[in-house]
Enzyme design. Structure first.
Site, PDB file in Angstrom:
ATOM      1  N   ARG A 129      -6.583 -12.535   0.647  1.00  0.00           N
ATOM      2  CA  ARG A 129      -5.890 -12.718  -0.636  1.00  0.00           C
ATOM      3  C   ARG A 129      -4.832 -13.809  -0.595  1.00  0.00           C
ATOM      4  NH1 ARG A 129      -4.859  -6.593  -0.962  1.00  0.00           N
ATOM      5  NH2 ARG A 129      -6.208  -6.426   0.866  1.00  0.00           N
ATOM      6  N   GLU A 166      -2.024  -1.141   8.265  1.00  0.00           N
ATOM      7  CA  GLU A 166      -1.806   0.199   7.720  1.00  0.00           C
ATOM      8  C   GLU A 166      -3.055   1.047   7.940  1.00  0.00           C
ATOM      9  OE1 GLU A 166      -1.164   0.068   3.519  1.00  0.00           O
ATOM     10  OE2 GLU A 166      -0.351   2.090   3.417  1.00  0.00           O
TER      11      GLU A 166
HETATM   12  O1  LIG Z   1       1.585  -5.759   6.356  1.00  0.00           O
HETATM   13  P1  LIG Z   1       0.288  -5.278   6.918  1.00  0.00           P
HETATM   14  O2  LIG Z   1       0.305  -3.812   7.266  1.00  0.00           O
HETATM   15  O3  LIG Z   1      -0.176  -6.096   8.059  1.00  0.00           O
HETATM   16  O4  LIG Z   1      -0.807  -5.374   5.766  1.00  0.00           O
HETATM   17  C1  LIG Z   1      -0.891  -6.441   4.868  1.00  0.00           C
HETATM   18  C2  LIG Z   1      -2.247  -7.064   4.854  1.00  0.00           C
HETATM   19  O5  LIG Z   1      -3.237  -6.106   4.458  1.00  0.00           O
HETATM   20  C3  LIG Z   1      -4.046  -6.677   3.434  1.00  0.00           C
HETATM   21  O6  LIG Z   1      -5.112  -7.411   3.931  1.00  0.00           O
HETATM   22  P2  LIG Z   1      -6.355  -6.724   4.669  1.00  0.00           P
HETATM   23  O7  LIG Z   1      -6.073  -6.653   6.129  1.00  0.00           O
HETATM   24  O8  LIG Z   1      -6.676  -5.451   3.965  1.00  0.00           O
HETATM   25  O9  LIG Z   1      -7.488  -7.803   4.524  1.00  0.00           O
HETATM   26  P3  LIG Z   1      -8.260  -8.398   3.262  1.00  0.00           P
HETATM   27  O10 LIG Z   1      -7.245  -9.165   2.450  1.00  0.00           O
HETATM   28  O11 LIG Z   1      -9.256  -9.305   3.908  1.00  0.00           O
HETATM   29  O12 LIG Z   1      -8.870  -7.282   2.504  1.00  0.00           O
HETATM   30  C4  LIG Z   1      -3.097  -7.604   2.725  1.00  0.00           C
HETATM   31  O13 LIG Z   1      -3.779  -8.579   1.959  1.00  0.00           O
HETATM   32  C5  LIG Z   1      -2.309  -8.185   3.848  1.00  0.00           C
HETATM   33  O14 LIG Z   1      -2.946  -9.319   4.420  1.00  0.00           O
HETATM   34  N1  LIG Z   2      -1.558  -0.396  -0.096  1.00  0.00           N
HETATM   35  C1  LIG Z   2      -2.163  -1.591   0.023  1.00  0.00           C
HETATM   36  N2  LIG Z   2      -2.678  -2.207  -1.064  1.00  0.00           N
HETATM   37  C2  LIG Z   2      -3.283  -3.425  -0.924  1.00  0.00           C
HETATM   38  N3  LIG Z   2      -3.409  -4.055   0.229  1.00  0.00           N
HETATM   39  C3  LIG Z   2      -2.909  -3.474   1.324  1.00  0.00           C
HETATM   40  N4  LIG Z   2      -2.854  -3.856   2.609  1.00  0.00           N
HETATM   41  C4  LIG Z   2      -2.233  -2.898   3.315  1.00  0.00           C
HETATM   42  N5  LIG Z   2      -1.863  -1.890   2.529  1.00  0.00           N
HETATM   43  C5  LIG Z   2      -2.272  -2.225   1.278  1.00  0.00           C
END
Ligand SMILES: O=P(O)(O)OC[C@H]1O[C@H](OP(=O)(O)OP(=O)(O)O)[C@H](O)[C@@H]1O
Ligand SMILES: Nc1ncnc2[nH]cnc12
Length: 242
Positions: A129, A166
């Protein structure tokens, strides 16, 4: 004059979102009147209450008020999906923000206004994202865009960092040669939860001598204390989701 604290109680949208969410919208710097957004719990309608710290607004206050109004609309455009991708996770879905061109553009503009005069030559966007928000910011401030990718996606030589999430663990990679030692970087993602992802991005860039000026996200989940994990690295967010 008081700094801004703006609270937005966000309604769950439709039948997919039976639980209500509260989002706090925080402007981290500058002066402004106090703006409170309230959500009517029974009707599921948002009620916006605006009050100013003084009856006569200065020009600066009027500008801040416009900025705050943009942030409120950005906050409202982000949908929350309960129990995605796992039970217990309240997923902050920015795809609904992308459906609103004005709110999407406002979110880009707010970052551009903050970073345009900070001599940033690298905007590092985190997959996936961060790839949506990073490139328009990079173009607007005259910086290059560097993708920080999931493993085995980049074709050239990479450096890697493992990190915890998370809901799991992952690896982040960056192309060798994408940045030069001494360059000034901004790291962009949609959201900070535990902070593990941003920490990995900071480590990758600092390993090759880049100065990370700030990390910027649309959304912060303050309960997960990701900000603490970043130590003294500055973090700028538009919306704080409780
Ligand atoms: O602060 P954190 O606990 O590290 O989490 C934050 C990250 O989690 C989500 O991405 P995700 O890893 O779900 O990947 P995606 O965007 O490819 O779905 C979000 O877009 C951040 O990059
Ligand atoms: N609660 C949440 N919503 C969207 N992206 C995430 N990445 C980690 N936690 C998330």
């Amino acid at each position: 004059m008081s700094s801004l604290l703006l609270l937005s109680h966000i309604a769950a949208i439709g039948t997919q979102q039976p639980r209500e969410r509260t989002k706090r919208v925080i402007k981290k710097s500058g002066l402004s009147p106090f703006l409170l957004l309230n959500h009517s719990e029974k009707s599921n309608k948002k009620v916006y209450c605006v009050s100013s710290s003084s009856s006569r607004e200065t020009e600066e206050e009027k500008m801040s008020s416009t900025k705050d109004d943009r942030i409120a609309k950005i906050s409202s455009a982000i949908r929350v999906i309960p129990d995605f991708p796992k039970p217990g996770i309240m997923f902050q879905d920015i795809t609904t923000l992308l459906l609103d061109p004005k709110a999407f553009k406002d979110s880009i503009d707010l970052f551009v206004e903050r970073y345009k005069d900070q001599q940033i030559s690298v905007v590092a966007g985190i997959e996936a994202r961060g790839f949506i928000f990073g490139p328009p910011i990079a173009l607007a401030i005259g910086a290059k865009f560097v993708p920080m990718r999931k493993p085995k996606k980049l074709p050239g030589e990479v450096i890697s960092e493992e990190y915890s999430l998370e809901y799991g663990t992952d690896i982040m990679e960056m192309h060798v040669g994408a940045v030069e030692p001494g360059e000034r970087a901004l790291i962009i993602d949609d959201l900070i939860a535990t902070g593990g992802t941003l920490c990995a991005a900071i480590r990758l860039l600092e390993r090759v001598g880049v100065v990370v000026v700030e990390c910027a996200c649309l959304i912060e989940l303050p309960e997960l204390k990701g900000r603490d994990r970043l130590g003294d690295k500055p973090l700028f967010v538009l919306v704080s989701a409780d």
